[in-house]
Design a protein around this motif. Structure first.
Motif: not given
Lengths: 175, 178
Positions: A9-11, A13-14, A47, A53, A55-59, A61, B160, B164
């Motif tokens: 998942t973290g890949v 989100v990054r 994911l 999620a 609402a978040y820019p990093s959400g 994806m 996450e 981060q």
């Protein structure tokens, strides 16, 4: 020699957010190398599992593009009847509980799924080598520590996916 | 006759007012966090690094100096400033939270990092303070986003995202937290 790349998942989100540079870099590197990223079922669920999620820019994806283009694929279900898979996941539960100083009962299958998938791919000869791309350090260490104890010594590569890793990623990282 | 207060011993409620200001004003928090990490520095050095208007920066430095959070370390022009570390512990109804320089630095990032901004909107600064504790563990490798999600009652994805986002702060302030 078949190398299988497992992505957590973290890949993704990054790679999230309005700036798609990191995602494009990952996409280019993976496609140039002619490989694909295998995503465990649990990760696929994580994911897409939380509308809040968004609402978040990093959400935000772009990973569905990767599925459409075929360079991200969902891995086979874990086969718990495979004794190696169930044994390694049990060991991983204890290992992660110890690393994180948590009670063993509080460690769930989601935490050990990456380890189980790596074991399954090696055991069923679908992979000779495993590269695990994750931000989950306890799981990464579990893979590195436990699989060599089952005869898979030199075939494990745990890569912590930092911002720098993604910003400097090229196809050579997948060869 | 009023006594001038001892240097790092501002009365707690006065400190609370300044700290409340820091938590509400990301640019002020960025200025404070910068001086704390890089001090002693001059205001013009700060201006080179931070995107804060010049007049605002001078006002902010003066506010922080009046509150005792920064002090002049060079009395001739150009003045140099260094910052005092904060540790303000608040207790209400059995809940305790400590406001640390790392928390100020995390709040300071909300202008540039919208993930942190959204998290504060959803969970408040108290929620951010708790997430920051997990971010230290995440950097150390003693927690993952899945465990954090269950313990914080978030989705794994949201956990996450915030871990981060807080990773740079937790990395920068790791020594101060141990």
């Amino acid at each position: 020699m078949t190398t299988v790349y497992i992505a957590d998942t973290g890949v993704f989100v990054r790679c999230g957010g309005p700036d798609r540079d990191k995602f494009q870099r990952l996409r280019r590197a993976v496609r140039q190398a002619g490989i694909s990223l295998r995503v465990p079922q649990r990760v696929y669920e994580e994911l897409g599992g939380d509308p809040a999620a968004d609402a978040y820019p990093s959400g935000n994806m772009p990973y569905p593009d990767g599925f459409e283009e075929g360079w991200i694929v969902v891995a086979d279900e874990l086969d718990y009847s495979n004794p190696l898979v169930s044994t390694v996941m049990d060991e991983a539960r204890r290992f992660i509980a110890n690393e994180t100083d948590r009670d063993e009962d509080s460690i769930e299958k989601a935490d050990t799924a990456l380890v189980g998938l790596a074991a399954q791919l090696l055991d069923t000869a679908n992979a000779d080598n495993i590269v695990l791309l994750t931000t989950d350090k306890p799981a990464g260490r579990a893979v590195e520590t436990l699989l060599p104890q089952h005869g898979f010594g030199d075939c494990i590569d745990f890569r912590y996916v930092s911002v720098e890793y993604l910003e400097t990623l090229t196809a050579n990282h997948f060869r | 006759m009023a006594q001038s207060p001892p240097r790092s011993g501002r009365p707690p409620i006065q400190q609370l007012q300044t700290v409340a200001n820091l938590l509400e004003t990301p640019a002020l928090a960025r200025l404070y966090a910068h001086i704390l990490q890089h001090g002693p520095v001059t205001v013009s050095e700060v201006l080179d690094e931070l995107d804060i208007p010049q007049g605002t920066a001078y006002d902010y430095v003066q506010n922080l100096e009046t509150a005792g959070l920064v002090e002049k370390t060079r009395d001739q022009r150009p003045y140099e400033y260094d910052a005092e570390s904060i540790a303000l512990t608040l207790s209400t109804d059995g809940e305790t939270q400590t406001i640390t320089p790392a928390l100020i630095a995390a709040v300071a990032r909300r202008d540039e990092d919208e993930d942190i901004d959204v998290y504060i909107e959803r969970h408040g600064v108290d929620g951010l303070a708790v997430a920051l504790e997990y971010a230290y563990e995440y950097v150390d490798g003693t927690v993952n986003h899945r465990i954090a999600a269950r313990e914080l009652d978030l989705s794994a994805l949201e956990a996450e995202i915030i871990l981060q986002a807080l990773e740079p702060v937790a990395t920068e302030y790791a020594d101060a937290a141990t």
